[in-house]
Design a protein around this motif. Sequence first.
Motif, PDB file in Angstrom:
ATOM      1  N   MET A   1      11.019  37.744  50.241  1.00 53.85           N
ATOM      2  CA  MET A   1      11.262  39.111  50.712  1.00 53.85           C
ATOM      3  C   MET A   1      12.684  39.551  50.359  1.00 53.85           C
ATOM      4  O   MET A   1      12.911  40.696  49.981  1.00 53.85           O
ATOM      5  N   ALA A   2      13.637  38.636  50.463  1.00 63.02           N
ATOM      6  CA  ALA A   2      15.017  38.969  50.106  1.00 63.02           C
ATOM      7  C   ALA A   2      15.131  39.278  48.618  1.00 63.02           C
ATOM      8  O   ALA A   2      15.884  40.178  48.222  1.00 63.02           O
ATOM      9  N   ILE A   3      14.374  38.564  47.797  1.00 64.44           N
ATOM     10  CA  ILE A   3      14.377  38.859  46.361  1.00 64.44           C
ATOM     11  C   ILE A   3      13.817  40.263  46.111  1.00 64.44           C
ATOM     12  O   ILE A   3      14.344  41.014  45.286  1.00 64.44           O
ATOM     13  N   GLY A   4      12.777  40.642  46.835  1.00 63.72           N
ATOM     14  CA  GLY A   4      12.220  41.992  46.708  1.00 63.72           C
ATOM     15  C   GLY A   4      13.234  43.063  47.075  1.00 63.72           C
ATOM     16  O   GLY A   4      13.383  44.066  46.363  1.00 63.72           O
ATOM     17  N   TYR A   5      13.955  42.847  48.177  1.00 62.49           N
ATOM     18  CA  TYR A   5      14.988  43.806  48.573  1.00 62.49           C
ATOM     19  C   TYR A   5      16.131  43.843  47.558  1.00 62.49           C
ATOM     20  O   TYR A   5      16.695  44.899  47.286  1.00 62.49           O
ATOM     21  N   THR A   6      16.474  42.699  46.992  1.00 64.62           N
ATOM     22  CA  THR A   6      17.548  42.654  46.010  1.00 64.62           C
ATOM     23  C   THR A   6      17.151  43.380  44.732  1.00 64.62           C
ATOM     24  O   THR A   6      17.971  44.088  44.132  1.00 64.62           O
ATOM     25  N   ILE A   7      15.911  43.236  44.321  1.00 65.09           N
ATOM     26  CA  ILE A   7      15.435  43.981  43.146  1.00 65.09           C
ATOM     27  C   ILE A   7      15.487  45.480  43.411  1.00 65.09           C
ATOM     28  O   ILE A   7      15.928  46.255  42.556  1.00 65.09           O
ATOM     29  N   ALA A   8      15.064  45.898  44.610  1.00 69.70           N
ATOM     30  CA  ALA A   8      15.151  47.321  44.965  1.00 69.70           C
ATOM     31  C   ALA A   8      16.608  47.789  44.941  1.00 69.70           C
ATOM     32  O   ALA A   8      16.907  48.896  44.482  1.00 69.70           O
ATOM     33  N   ALA A   9      17.525  46.944  45.419  1.00 75.12           N
ATOM     34  CA  ALA A   9      18.947  47.299  45.415  1.00 75.12           C
ATOM     35  C   ALA A   9      19.477  47.435  43.998  1.00 75.12           C
ATOM     36  O   ALA A   9      20.234  48.371  43.705  1.00 75.12           O
ATOM     37  N   LEU A  10      19.087  46.532  43.112  1.00 75.18           N
ATOM     38  CA  LEU A  10      19.561  46.609  41.729  1.00 75.18           C
ATOM     39  C   LEU A  10      19.079  47.883  41.043  1.00 75.18           C
ATOM     40  O   LEU A  10      19.837  48.522  40.308  1.00 75.18           O
ATOM     41  N   VAL A  11      17.844  48.269  41.298  1.00 74.48           N
ATOM     42  CA  VAL A  11      17.337  49.527  40.741  1.00 74.48           C
ATOM     43  C   VAL A  11      18.148  50.698  41.286  1.00 74.48           C
ATOM     44  O   VAL A  11      18.511  51.616  40.546  1.00 74.48           O
ATOM     45  N   CYS A  12      18.445  50.653  42.575  1.00 71.95           N
ATOM     46  CA  CYS A  12      19.244  51.731  43.180  1.00 71.95           C
ATOM     47  C   CYS A  12      20.658  51.774  42.603  1.00 71.95           C
ATOM     48  O   CYS A  12      21.221  52.853  42.414  1.00 71.95           O
ATOM     49  N   PHE A  13      21.251  50.628  42.317  1.00 70.16           N
ATOM     50  CA  PHE A  13      22.597  50.607  41.745  1.00 70.16           C
ATOM     51  C   PHE A  13      22.609  51.134  40.318  1.00 70.16           C
ATOM     52  O   PHE A  13      23.575  51.755  39.888  1.00 70.16           O
ATOM     53  N   ILE A  14      21.544  50.911  39.577  1.00 69.08           N
ATOM     54  CA  ILE A  14      21.465  51.402  38.203  1.00 69.08           C
ATOM     55  C   ILE A  14      21.440  52.923  38.182  1.00 69.08           C
ATOM     56  O   ILE A  14      22.035  53.559  37.310  1.00 69.08           O
ATOM     57  N   LEU A  15      20.780  53.521  39.162  1.00 65.29           N
ATOM     58  CA  LEU A  15      20.633  54.971  39.197  1.00 65.29           C
ATOM     59  C   LEU A  15      21.826  55.699  39.821  1.00 65.29           C
ATOM     60  O   LEU A  15      21.753  56.879  40.108  1.00 65.29           O
ATOM     61  N   ILE A  16      22.907  55.023  40.056  1.00 67.43           N
ATOM     62  CA  ILE A  16      24.204  55.486  40.551  1.00 67.43           C
ATOM     63  C   ILE A  16      24.124  56.400  41.783  1.00 67.43           C
ATOM     64  O   ILE A  16      24.739  56.117  42.790  1.00 67.43           O
ATOM     65  N   ILE A  17      23.376  57.479  41.733  1.00 68.88           N
ATOM     66  CA  ILE A  17      23.319  58.393  42.880  1.00 68.88           C
ATOM     67  C   ILE A  17      22.639  57.737  44.090  1.00 68.88           C
ATOM     68  O   ILE A  17      22.821  58.177  45.225  1.00 68.88           O
ATOM     69  N   THR A  18      21.906  56.683  43.852  1.00 64.21           N
ATOM     70  CA  THR A  18      21.187  56.008  44.943  1.00 64.21           C
ATOM     71  C   THR A  18      21.907  54.750  45.420  1.00 64.21           C
ATOM     72  O   THR A  18      21.294  53.887  46.057  1.00 64.21           O
ATOM     73  N   ILE A  19      23.195  54.643  45.156  1.00 64.82           N
ATOM     74  CA  ILE A  19      23.964  53.479  45.587  1.00 64.82           C
ATOM     75  C   ILE A  19      23.900  53.268  47.102  1.00 64.82           C
ATOM     76  O   ILE A  19      23.785  52.131  47.548  1.00 64.82           O
ATOM     77  N   PRO A  20      23.951  54.304  47.953  1.00 62.09           N
ATOM     78  CA  PRO A  20      23.805  54.052  49.392  1.00 62.09           C
ATOM     79  C   PRO A  20      22.481  53.357  49.747  1.00 62.09           C
ATOM     80  O   PRO A  20      22.430  52.532  50.658  1.00 62.09           O
ATOM     81  N   PHE A  21      21.423  53.664  49.002  1.00 55.18           N
ATOM     82  CA  PHE A  21      20.150  52.989  49.228  1.00 55.18           C
ATOM     83  C   PHE A  21      20.256  51.517  48.837  1.00 55.18           C
ATOM     84  O   PHE A  21      19.676  50.647  49.490  1.00 55.18           O
ATOM     85  N   GLY A  22      20.968  51.247  47.765  1.00 54.53           N
ATOM     86  CA  GLY A  22      21.157  49.867  47.331  1.00 54.53           C
ATOM     87  C   GLY A  22      21.932  49.050  48.344  1.00 54.53           C
ATOM     88  O   GLY A  22      21.604  47.890  48.610  1.00 54.53           O
ATOM     89  N   ILE A  23      22.945  49.653  48.931  1.00 54.85           N
ATOM     90  CA  ILE A  23      23.721  48.962  49.965  1.00 54.85           C
ATOM     91  C   ILE A  23      22.845  48.666  51.175  1.00 54.85           C
ATOM     92  O   ILE A  23      22.875  47.560  51.727  1.00 54.85           O
ATOM     93  N   ALA A  24      22.040  49.640  51.588  1.00 58.32           N
ATOM     94  CA  ALA A  24      21.125  49.421  52.713  1.00 58.32           C
ATOM     95  C   ALA A  24      20.102  48.338  52.380  1.00 58.32           C
ATOM     96  O   ALA A  24      19.768  47.504  53.224  1.00 58.32           O
TER      97      ALA A  24
END
Length: 124
Positions: free
Chosen positions: A17-40
């Motif tokens: 599950m942590a790997i799933g959340y980390t993958i979601a975070a990496l996608v959010c970091f790539i899209l720059i505007i969604t960095i707050p989502f990546g941090i969450a």
Amino acid sequence: MRLVLNLIWLVLCGLWMAIGYTIAALVCFILIITIPFGIASLRIANYALWPFGRTVVDDPEAGAPSLVGNVLWVVFAGWWLAIGHLVTGFLLCLTIIGIPLGLANFKLIPVSLLPLGKQIVPAP
């Protein structure tokens, strides 16, 4: 007891599950505007690794931006992660030893759907 549950959790489902959340975070970091989502997402990944002994509470300083962000999160990523918790929780509840772990998975569904405006704190 919390240590034992956390170790069993980590082996059976916490790491995945942590790997799933980390993958979601990496996608959010790539899209720059969604960095707050990546941090969450990383905050929840940390919680998904070691959930026993900690709890999720509402952040008293969260406001309207958290609400708007949560709506966007549910549409784009939250429901995938919630389905992962639902399926994993159901499968864990099929065994007697897995019931506490399955219930912990069900406890993670609300925070996987609405992660913004939440804090993870030590349980009393």
